[in-house]
Scaffold this motif. Structure first.
Motif, PDB file in Angstrom:
ATOM      1  N   CYS A 117       1.740  18.931  -2.557  1.00  0.00           N
ATOM      2  CA  CYS A 117       1.463  19.426  -3.894  1.00  0.00           C
ATOM      3  C   CYS A 117       0.966  20.880  -3.804  1.00  0.00           C
ATOM      4  O   CYS A 117       0.476  21.289  -2.733  1.00  0.00           O
ATOM      5  N   PRO A 118       1.062  21.659  -4.880  1.00  0.00           N
ATOM      6  CA  PRO A 118       1.834  21.337  -6.085  1.00  0.00           C
ATOM      7  C   PRO A 118       3.327  21.388  -5.776  1.00  0.00           C
ATOM      8  O   PRO A 118       3.746  22.062  -4.834  1.00  0.00           O
ATOM      9  N   THR A 119       4.092  20.693  -6.562  1.00  0.00           N
ATOM     10  CA  THR A 119       5.529  20.648  -6.329  1.00  0.00           C
ATOM     11  C   THR A 119       6.284  21.024  -7.595  1.00  0.00           C
ATOM     12  O   THR A 119       5.698  21.114  -8.673  1.00  0.00           O
ATOM     13  N   SER A 120       7.571  21.246  -7.452  1.00  0.00           N
ATOM     14  CA  SER A 120       8.419  21.628  -8.586  1.00  0.00           C
ATOM     15  C   SER A 120       9.639  20.725  -8.637  1.00  0.00           C
ATOM     16  O   SER A 120       9.919  19.977  -7.693  1.00  0.00           O
ATOM     17  N   PHE A 121      10.365  20.802  -9.719  1.00  0.00           N
ATOM     18  CA  PHE A 121      11.552  19.975  -9.904  1.00  0.00           C
ATOM     19  C   PHE A 121      12.578  20.234  -8.799  1.00  0.00           C
ATOM     20  O   PHE A 121      13.191  19.303  -8.271  1.00  0.00           O
ATOM     21  N   SER A 122      12.749  21.494  -8.423  1.00  0.00           N
ATOM     22  CA  SER A 122      13.748  21.833  -7.408  1.00  0.00           C
ATOM     23  C   SER A 122      13.381  21.306  -6.022  1.00  0.00           C
ATOM     24  O   SER A 122      14.265  21.116  -5.183  1.00  0.00           O
ATOM     25  N   SER A 182       2.246  20.463 -12.272  1.00  0.00           N
ATOM     26  CA  SER A 182       1.841  19.787 -11.040  1.00  0.00           C
ATOM     27  C   SER A 182       0.618  20.513 -10.493  1.00  0.00           C
ATOM     28  O   SER A 182       0.702  21.673 -10.103  1.00  0.00           O
ATOM     29  N   MET A 183      -0.520  19.852 -10.500  1.00  0.00           N
ATOM     30  CA  MET A 183      -1.799  20.461 -10.122  1.00  0.00           C
ATOM     31  C   MET A 183      -2.076  21.723 -10.947  1.00  0.00           C
ATOM     32  O   MET A 183      -2.584  22.726 -10.440  1.00  0.00           O
TER      33      MET A 183
END
Length: 474
Positions: free
Chosen positions: A236-241, A417-418
């Motif tokens: 984390c944090p993460t993204s859709f891609s 995300s976060m």
């Protein structure tokens, strides 16, 4: 602890001092106790017996003093031996836990073609060792936290101190410290507690069982969370891609990696839209179907008594039944059942006039599209959102599909995300970060870390030196 059936108490005397050992026999190897504790006390201590002398003589690294009954009880249940001298208020905790864990093996859920394929185990110490082997940076930090009111679980917050954004580290640390739960079963459960929006279908943290993927993402400014008794790390944090990237993209050539990523994105779009488009076309929009194909569709559906929306929903549900049954059965039986069941049921459904040949092809292509997604969680989300889109297509045709897609996009754009935007680098738009998400460019041009991660050190290496090619003769 007195009511614990496996609690062993051993009492003996040495130099007129009454010594008592407390331990749980199923957690501690008694041969180790005999060798490392009893043998030392009986044969290597001759003049004076005290806690200080014992701490210096015992060949064990983890030794602590304590007089807190709660701490002593927790440590005994974790595999420690408590040594107590009569008439003393405190005692010594000696960690001699008998480790029972699976050996390091290849990953089962994240297969790779290139690069190391080793996976995390259920031992936190082993997982930390695997990361330390990959990341030998002096700024690598492992912050220790304890989660769980009844069953304590050790959690490690992993990041590069001079690289990761401090505000994000503080956010993750605060969320972990604020958790009040009885027990933390697994890191996958912990990831759900950390979600910004727990009602969203889309995962807001990335789970991986590959140490090399963790090390690669740490170098980009991400944070990893390791939990004891868990084989997955949380990123984390993460993204859709991030859910469409694999370490294979990193190990292969840049043009091949870019092509594979494009294939995954296209497969995801087709998986979501193919079946709803079929339903909308046959229900409301015959005019968009070519004449030659329209004849074939008419012949295929001539004996089907159900409307396209019902036909599609039933076939998608049957596919989910086959998928779930194959996953729950033993591996060899599950594979056979999935293949044979799909062929038999598909052929029988067509011959019985239950569905059309073309819809079976479309549903099969949609299923293949979900299999190309590297993340199982994201693949499951794609399968789920097909169902409401099919219903909207059956109700309002193409307008229903557009309404559904707009709702999904609005939801993704407001998701975080976060506290960080979920759709970066598309929104907010970061052109320079496209090379680390949507596409992959040659390494000589990848001298900058993603701006979206807000790294403290934005440069990986000097760009001019990376692009300079010299021969030995020069």
């Amino acid at each position: 602890m007195k009511d614990h059936e496996d609690l062993i108490t051993r009492t003996f005397e040495k130099l007129d001092v009454k010594i008592t050992l407390y331990f749980i026999q199923t957690l501690v190897d008694q041969k180790v106790i005999d060798l490392n504790i009893l043998n030392v006390i009986q044969h290597h201590i001759k003049d004076e017996i005290s806690y200080s002398v014992l701490e210096n003589k015992l060949p064990v690294s983890q030794i602590n003093r304590s007089n807190d009954a709660k701490i002593i009880s927790e440590n005994i249940r974790a595999g420690s031996v408590f040594i107590h001298f009569d008439q003393e208020e405190e005692g010594i905790l000696v960690h001699l836990c008998k480790n029972v864990e699976r050996s390091i093996a290849s990953s089962e859920n994240e297969s790779l073609i290139f690069g190391p394929n080793l996976a995390f185990t259920d031992s936190l110490e082993t997982n930390i060792h695997l990361i330390q082997r990959k990341v030998r940076d002096e700024n690598l930090c492992f912050e220790k936290l304890m989660i769980g009111e009844r069953n304590h679980t050790e959690v490690r917050l992993v990041y590069l101190k001079d690289l990761t954004d401090e505000s994000v580290v503080n956010t993750v640390r605060q969320r972990l410290e604020d958790l009040t739960v009885d027990d933390m079963v697994d890191s996958s459960v912990l990831a759900q507690y950390l979600d910004d929006n727990e009602f969203s279908l889309f995962p807001q943290t990335l789970l991986t069982e590959l140490p090399d993927r963790v090390s690669f993402l740490l170098s980009k400014g991400k944070i990893a969370i390791l939990a004891d008794r868990s084989t997955n790390a949380i990123i984390c944090p993460t993204s859709f891609s991030s859910f469409f990237e694999t370490t294979d993209d990193v190990y292969t050539r840049w043009n091949i990696g870019t092509f594979l990523r494009m294939v995954r994105y296209i497969a995801m779009i087709l998986s979501v839209l193919l079946t709803p488009a079929y339903v909308a076309s046959l229900t409301y929009h015959y005019e968009i179907i070519p004449s030659a194909l329209l004849v074939t569709l008419g012949q295929s559906r001539a004996n089907v008594p159900f409307p396209p929306v019902f036909e599609a929903l039933v076939l998608e549900f049957i596919l989910e039944l086959l998928r779930e049954a194959g996953a729950r059965l033993p591996t060899k039986v599950g594979q056979t059942m999935g293949i044979v069941g799909g062929i038999v049921i598909g052929q029988a459904a067509v011959e019985a006039g239950f569905t059309s040949n073309i819809l079976i092809i479309i549903v099969a292509l949609s299923a293949l599209g979900t299999f190309t997604t590297p993340s199982y969680t994201m693949g499951a989300v794609i399968r789920i959102i097909r169902f409401p889109l099919i219903i909207l297509a059956g109700l309002w045709g193409a307008i229903g599909i557009v309404v559904g897609i707009i709702y999904l996009m609005l939801h993704l754009l407001q998701l975080t995300s976060m506290g960080q935007p979920y759709m970066v680098p598309a929104y907010p738009f970061r052109f320079g970060d496209l090379k680390d998400s949507i596409v992959r460019i040659p390494y000589s041009y990848s001298n900058k870390r993603p701006v979206s991660n807000r790294p403290q050190d934005p440069d990986r290496y000097p760009a001019k030196e990376a692009k300079t090619k010299k021969d030995p003769s020069e």
